[in-house]
Design a protein around this motif. Structure first.
Motif, PDB file in Angstrom:
ATOM      1  N   SER A  39       0.558  -1.378  -0.265  1.00  0.00           N
ATOM      2  CA  SER A  39      -0.344   0.006   0.184  1.00  0.00           C
ATOM      3  C   SER A  39       1.075   1.750  -0.215  1.00  0.00           C
ATOM      4  CB  SER A  39      -1.003   0.026   1.148  1.00  0.00           C
ATOM      5  OG  SER A  39      -0.007   0.369   2.650  1.00  0.00           O
ATOM      6  N   GLU A  54     -10.745   4.707  -2.817  1.00  0.00           N
ATOM      7  CA  GLU A  54     -11.550   3.503  -1.105  1.00  0.00           C
ATOM      8  C   GLU A  54     -11.033   2.532  -0.957  1.00  0.00           C
ATOM      9  OE1 GLU A  54     -15.618   5.281  -0.980  1.00  0.00           O
ATOM     10  OE2 GLU A  54     -14.768   6.731  -0.571  1.00  0.00           O
ATOM     11  N   GLU A  55     -11.018   1.391  -2.165  1.00  0.00           N
ATOM     12  CA  GLU A  55     -10.944   0.708  -2.132  1.00  0.00           C
ATOM     13  C   GLU A  55      -9.698   0.013  -3.804  1.00  0.00           C
ATOM     14  OE1 GLU A  55     -13.792  -2.674  -2.713  1.00  0.00           O
ATOM     15  OE2 GLU A  55     -15.225  -0.980  -3.019  1.00  0.00           O
ATOM     16  N   ASN A  56      -8.808  -1.003  -3.434  1.00  0.00           N
ATOM     17  CA  ASN A  56      -8.300  -1.858  -4.419  1.00  0.00           C
ATOM     18  C   ASN A  56      -9.111  -1.696  -5.591  1.00  0.00           C
ATOM     19  OD1 ASN A  56      -6.032  -1.422  -2.286  1.00  0.00           O
ATOM     20  ND2 ASN A  56      -5.737  -3.768  -2.619  1.00  0.00           N
ATOM     21  N   THR A  57      -8.381  -1.016  -6.786  1.00  0.00           N
ATOM     22  CA  THR A  57      -9.209  -0.715  -7.892  1.00  0.00           C
ATOM     23  C   THR A  57      -8.068  -1.545  -9.311  1.00  0.00           C
ATOM     24  OG1 THR A  57      -8.812   0.995  -8.524  1.00  0.00           O
ATOM     25  CG2 THR A  57     -10.972   0.307  -7.481  1.00  0.00           C
ATOM     26  N   CYS A  94      -3.908   0.915  -5.568  1.00  0.00           N
ATOM     27  CA  CYS A  94      -4.338   0.559  -3.971  1.00  0.00           C
ATOM     28  C   CYS A  94      -5.166   1.827  -3.525  1.00  0.00           C
ATOM     29  CB  CYS A  94      -3.191   0.954  -3.485  1.00  0.00           C
ATOM     30  SG  CYS A  94      -1.939  -0.396  -3.836  1.00  0.00           S
ATOM     31  N   GLU A  95      -5.987   1.291  -2.504  1.00  0.00           N
ATOM     32  CA  GLU A  95      -6.091   1.759  -1.695  1.00  0.00           C
ATOM     33  C   GLU A  95      -5.561   3.537  -1.437  1.00  0.00           C
ATOM     34  OE1 GLU A  95      -8.562   1.999   2.328  1.00  0.00           O
ATOM     35  OE2 GLU A  95      -7.666   0.405   2.076  1.00  0.00           O
ATOM     36  N   LYS A 150     -13.608  -4.413 -10.043  1.00  0.00           N
ATOM     37  CA  LYS A 150     -13.348  -5.103  -8.258  1.00  0.00           C
ATOM     38  C   LYS A 150     -13.484  -6.334  -8.553  1.00  0.00           C
ATOM     39  CE  LYS A 150     -15.175  -0.248  -6.681  1.00  0.00           C
ATOM     40  NZ  LYS A 150     -15.909   0.638  -5.922  1.00  0.00           N
TER      41      LYS A 150
END
Length: 536
Positions: free
Chosen positions: A5, A438-441, A506-507, A535
């Motif tokens: 991250s 806001e989250e891994n994509t 990453c987030e 996602k």
């Protein structure tokens, strides 16, 4: 796929700034190039002090402005004696022509030419030159004196006109040369109460600019949720020795339109009158931008990849090589991704089909400005490509490329978002537009009709912070000027036709698409981008 991250994308060090200048060049530029841009000035009168126009100190003028300002009427009102104007729609703005005594703007510009040191400001939101605060310019006698006039004469006068308690003033010089701009923002910070701009344009024949020269203060209306809306509602062109001010609030959305003239720079002294906590600040901090719409893979369409993809990307050895590269660097660019004939068909249809395809502008104006295709109007090869990016076959392929859990029996609930975008002059996205991870994509970016400088995407580290003392004029704590901020730029994606860019984000990783200047050549027409996010 494993990644950390703290380093979501392998950094690519920027050796040059957006103008193509090295840091050494920029250090020379401080007293060189910006000064050369503003040397077109006749002999300026010598002055030891600057003085307010006595007309604005007359009680009847102050009373008229106070009455007009507090009335808050929607129509435009003009004071015949001074030419002062008050606009109440879409928010209150006051223009005071001839603020200083005649000839004093020339003296100020002469001092700016001789003594001001400039810093180049470049970010998602702006590109221009800025000085340090006037309070830190002991050798600039007139600018220091101008600051004292703001503090001792204008501040108490503004308190009477606006009925606001104003404690102190912050001010700096700004210079916009051809191609420079400042995008939509509201100036809202905790203690900012009144924003001001003092225009300096004492060149013969250019005292008042036309809209064609650019550099206008452009005013936006807003919707019920306090989001600024297209189109621009009012434009105020630069005018020498004119002072403009407005109340900072949750609807005070404005921008500086791109300067399009090479003949003169847009010079201003600008800043804020500060006071107690702005009552609009807390409510505005809760404002959230719209989010992307994620959908599950389309099980109805089963396009054979062999009809679309370059055969090299279907080979097992190639897929293993791509997966290794993404594991190491979190990104890859796959050139000539689709068969050439499919790419050419899609590009031709996008450029030629002005009747069937329907586009809508993506806003709000302080977040995005580009066009998005209504996918229900897609036909032919364009529809085939859109369906391909949503298909199970693409989810399978991306699983092989990245080792992400996007397909198969163990995949929980993979989803994707797909947009077909159209990019032209004046388009952009900015940081804080709701697209931060806001989250891994997994991001996919595919260009058609690519042009250098249009739809360039920059990814920034989640840990990017602005060094102390580098707060930009809009108040956000982010920038990447110079060596210290260089590590925050993780990746820059430049347009290449028929190339698929894959980025594991990453987030917390942010991104923006750089403003498309009118200096960007688009002779072949707009740039089209298929932008997807996946996602697990």
């Amino acid at each position: 796929m494993e990644t950390t991250s703290s380093s979501p994308i392998k950094p690519r060090r920027k050796d040059k700034d957006e103008d193509g200048c090295t840091e050494e060049d920029n250090s020379k530029d401080q007293g060189g190039e910006p000064q050369r841009k503003i040397l077109r000035l006749a002999d300026a009168p010598e002055a030891k002090e600057v003085f307010l126009n006595e007309t604005y100190q007359q009680p009847e003028v102050t009373q008229w402005l106070q009455k007009t300002w507090t009335a808050g009427k929607t129509q435009e009102i003009k004071e015949e004696h001074t030419g002062a104007q008050v606009f109440a729609d879409p928010f209150q703005i006051c223009l005071l022509p001839g603020m200083l005594k005649q000839g004093q703007s020339q003296a100020l510009v002469a001092e700016i030419i001789q003594k001001v040191q400039w810093s180049r400001k470049q970010m998602d939101l702006y590109e221009f030159y800025q000085s340090t605060d006037l309070s830190n310019m002991p050798t600039c006698r007139l600018l220091t004196n101008f600051l004292q006039v703001l503090r001792k004469q204008v501040r108490p006068w503004l308190e009477k006109v606006t009925n606001l308690k104003l404690d102190y003033v912050s001010a700096s010089c700004s210079m916009y040369t051809c191609g420079d701009y400042l995008l939509v923002h509201d100036d809202l910070l905790k203690d900012r109460q009144v924003a001001f701009i003092y225009y300096l344009s004492p060149w013969e024949g250019a005292e008042e600019w036309t809209e064609a020269q650019g550099g206008c203060l452009e005013i936006f209306g807003s919707d019920d949720q306090c989001f600024p809306q297209f189109p621009v509602q009012r434009k105020i062109a630069p005018k020498d020795n004119q002072f403009a001010f407005f109340k900072v609030g949750s609807r005070s959305f404005h921008q500086v339109g791109e300067v399009t003239t090479f003949d003169y720079p847009r010079l201003t002294i600008n800043g804020w009158f500060h006071g107690e906590t702005n009552e609009a600040f807390v409510a505005d901090s809760l404002r959230a931008f719209p989010r992307l719409n994620y959908l599950q893979p389309d099980s109805l369409n089963k396009p054979p990849l062999g009809l679309f993809l370059n055969n090299v990307y279907l080979k097992s050895a190639t897929r293993r090589s791509i997966q290794k590269r993404i594991e190491e660097n979190s990104e890859i660019c796959l050139y000539e991704f689709f068969k050439r004939e499919k790419f050419e068909l899609a590009r031709s249809q996008l450029l030629a089909d002005s009747d069937t395809l329907k586009w809508w502008r993506q806003g709000p104006a302080n977040a995005h400005n580009y066009e998005v295709l209504d996918l229900t109007t897609a036909r032919g090869t364009i529809l085939e490509l859109i369906q391909l990016f949503r298909s199970h076959a693409m989810f399978d392929l991306l699983r092989d490329f990245t080792d992400l859990d996007l397909a198969g029996a163990e995949a929980e609930r993979p989803t994707c978002s797909v947009e077909l975008q159209r990019w032209s002059h004046g388009n952009y996205t900015v940081l804080g537009d709701g697209l931060a991870g806001e989250e891994n994509t997994l991001d996919l970016v595919y260009y058609l009709n690519a042009a250098e400088g249009a739809a360039v995407i920059t990814y920034l580290s989640p840990d990017a912070e602005m060094p102390a003392g580098k707060t930009p004029m809009d108040g956000r704590q982010s920038d990447y000027e110079g060596e210290e901020e260089d590590d925050s730029v993780l990746l820059t994606i430049t347009p290449v036709d028929n190339a698929l860019n894959i980025v594991y984000r990453c987030e917390g990783t942010t991104k923006f698409t750089k403003y498309v200047s009118r200096n960007t050549p688009l002779e072949k027409g707009p740039v089209f981008v298929i932008s997807c996010s996946y996602k697990e």
